[in-house]
Design a protein around this motif. Sequence first.
Motif, PDB file in Angstrom:
ATOM      1  N   VAL A 301       0.835  -1.208   0.000  1.00 57.90           N
ATOM      2  CA  VAL A 301       0.000   0.000   0.000  1.00 57.90           C
ATOM      3  C   VAL A 301       0.865   1.252   0.000  1.00 57.90           C
ATOM      4  O   VAL A 301       0.614   2.199  -0.767  1.00 57.90           O
ATOM      5  N   CYS A 302       1.882   1.294   0.853  1.00 57.60           N
ATOM      6  CA  CYS A 302       2.720   2.488   0.963  1.00 57.60           C
ATOM      7  C   CYS A 302       3.490   2.738  -0.332  1.00 57.60           C
ATOM      8  O   CYS A 302       3.542   3.879  -0.825  1.00 57.60           O
ATOM      9  N   ALA A 305       1.066   3.895  -3.074  1.00 58.20           N
ATOM     10  CA  ALA A 305       0.603   5.272  -2.875  1.00 58.20           C
ATOM     11  C   ALA A 305       1.675   6.280  -3.253  1.00 58.20           C
ATOM     12  O   ALA A 305       1.399   7.295  -3.903  1.00 58.20           O
ATOM     13  N   THR A 358       2.157  10.878   0.689  1.00 60.95           N
ATOM     14  CA  THR A 358       0.744  11.045   0.371  1.00 60.95           C
ATOM     15  C   THR A 358      -0.096  10.609   1.574  1.00 60.95           C
ATOM     16  O   THR A 358       0.420   9.983   2.512  1.00 60.95           O
ATOM     17  N   LEU A 360      -2.361   8.272   1.953  1.00 60.44           N
ATOM     18  CA  LEU A 360      -2.370   6.824   2.168  1.00 60.44           C
ATOM     19  C   LEU A 360      -0.982   6.305   2.494  1.00 60.44           C
ATOM     20  O   LEU A 360      -0.836   5.350   3.273  1.00 60.44           O
ATOM     21  N   LEU A 363      -0.557   6.942   6.003  1.00 54.45           N
ATOM     22  CA  LEU A 363      -1.490   6.154   6.801  1.00 54.45           C
ATOM     23  C   LEU A 363      -0.851   4.851   7.293  1.00 54.45           C
ATOM     24  O   LEU A 363      -1.101   4.415   8.424  1.00 54.45           O
ATOM     25  N   ILE A 364      -0.020   4.221   6.462  1.00 55.93           N
ATOM     26  CA  ILE A 364       0.563   2.927   6.815  1.00 55.93           C
ATOM     27  C   ILE A 364       1.479   3.020   8.029  1.00 55.93           C
ATOM     28  O   ILE A 364       1.362   2.215   8.960  1.00 55.93           O
ATOM     29  N   SER A 457      -3.495  14.928  11.732  1.00 58.30           N
ATOM     30  CA  SER A 457      -2.609  13.764  11.622  1.00 58.30           C
ATOM     31  C   SER A 457      -1.264  14.021  12.286  1.00 58.30           C
ATOM     32  O   SER A 457      -0.648  13.099  12.831  1.00 58.30           O
ATOM     33  N   PRO A 554      -5.875  10.982   7.895  1.00 59.00           N
ATOM     34  CA  PRO A 554      -5.365  10.646   6.563  1.00 59.00           C
ATOM     35  C   PRO A 554      -6.436  10.198   5.570  1.00 59.00           C
ATOM     36  O   PRO A 554      -6.291  10.442   4.369  1.00 59.00           O
ATOM     37  N   ILE A 555      -7.510   9.557   6.036  1.00 55.57           N
ATOM     38  CA  ILE A 555      -8.519   9.076   5.085  1.00 55.57           C
ATOM     39  C   ILE A 555      -9.264  10.240   4.440  1.00 55.57           C
ATOM     40  O   ILE A 555      -9.422  10.303   3.216  1.00 55.57           O
ATOM     41  N   HIS A 558      -7.022  12.028   2.007  1.00 55.82           N
ATOM     42  CA  HIS A 558      -6.916  11.363   0.704  1.00 55.82           C
ATOM     43  C   HIS A 558      -8.141  11.663  -0.156  1.00 55.82           C
ATOM     44  O   HIS A 558      -8.007  11.966  -1.348  1.00 55.82           O
TER      45      HIS A 558
END
Length: 567
Positions: A301-302, A305, A358, A360, A363-364, A457, A554-555, A558
């Motif tokens: 995912v990271c 993104a 970014t 996302l 987010l990780i 965040s 973060p969601i 995004h």
Amino acid sequence: MTLNGWIQILVFCGIVLLLVKPLGGYMTRVFNGERSLLSPVLGPVERGLYALAGTSEREDQHWTTYAAGMLAFNLAGFLVLYGVLRLQEVLPLNPQGMAAVGPELAFNTAASFVTNTNWQNYGGETTLSYLTQMVGLTVQNFVSAATGIAVAVALIRGFARASAKAIGNFWVDMTRATLYLLLPLSIILTLVYVALGVPQTLGAYVEATTLEGARQTIAVGPVASQLAIKMLGTNGGGFFNVNSAHPFENPDAISNLIQMVSIFAIGAAMTNMFGRMVGNQRQGWAILATMGVLFIAGVVVCYWAEAAGNPLVQALGLEGGNMEGKEVRFGISMSALFAVITTAASCGAVNAMHGSFTALGGLIPLINMELGEIIVGGVGAGFYGILLFVVLAVFVAGLMVGRTPEYLGKKIEAKEVKMAVLAILCLPAAMLIFTAISVVMPSAVASVGNSGPHGFSEILYAYTSAAANNGSAFGGLTGNTPWYNITLGLAMLIGRFLIIVPALAIAGSLATKKSVAASAGTFPTDGPLFIGLLAGVIMIVGGLTFFPALAVGPIVEHLSMLLGQAF
């Protein structure tokens, strides 16, 4: 994403896997008190240290005595480090004449390094003397890591022993972790880093003249020795303010790979040590596989993104992924991988700025820490962290099949489940309560560098990093204020010691129990079904706890980015 990037990621994973068995076997011999490669040289030193401390390797401790010794030792370390920071101005090895550290910042820094967090509300090369870096911080890098390893070994003994009243000796476990494991590997790594160009000197900072004729001060110092243990012990605090993004601390791709492997090496190998000590290596591989599933998911995912980049930037005609806040010599793949590694372990060293990722991509790292950093985790800390989730997963499995939960022949009863839940809940309590207070305090909000969800965040990341004993920062938050210095320090202490004490209580309870032979109704804990259950329990607990906070951070950032809005 590129083929070259994935090849580098696979090379890293392959090296870590190759180290698991030999390093796990070596640690098993060390903590079982068996003869090892270094015993002829270090054996007399070890016995001499026990004689000075008034203890013996034959002296076992009840879990309460073990915990009391651990707490007393760490309290003494906290007070000594606080004193060194406050008296820095009058102590030797201070060629730059660094002033004494203020009381709130000294409290934060002492709490940070004693808890293996290494959060830094200061610039190392502009705030601390060589003596403070070595006698204060580097020493704590060793003993805080050794404390985590010792606690993990004690918990493993709880599962391995039967009808026993003791779980080992804290002083012996900590001595062996330092003497046989951390110190020899750190010496080797220090020499490697020096060979790669990392400074190691007690000389004053270097004055240089630029091409324009200006005078520039180039910070140097005992960097390599601190770098070695900060990575190996998953400490993370760098000599330089920008940490492993600094060319003196991380010169090239080879040093970058060595640092990443160092972060994971001991934590991954502890799963094999666990399997050997309980007499079933498949149990260790099952835990490592669970860690691996969660880790690979985060990397995918990271990396995706960051490789996809920001559509608002691409609308300006600039192609490629998100290189903001990243070093060109590492690129997107190694920056994303490093970010996932350092937050999957409680290391916190960074080679890129996480606040520039970014939404996302950032987010990780947040999720990795909020799960309790049990994806390999800190040395020792990550392993006893995931064993708490193992207790919870086995309890859930017992509820589903309608029989008393068992793990490795030990019945998991109410006491163990209560202690596990208490320890697991301490982290979100510290992370979310302090965040909630800070976002409504005008003085705390004034320290935030960005508006909207990204600013939220920044605060959430700070308290998550502190309570999870990680130490990495999102960036943009001015943390060197009385409020943040004190509350972040408290979050670190909660996230460390309110996890350790329940874990030791579980170890003491399990050690007294008899081992029950497996039967036809015993739930197997070394296969794919248990791996899936354990990963599922971890994700469900993390999701239910943190999704509301992530949704407004973060969601939503995004989603706003997709609608053309940036913060």
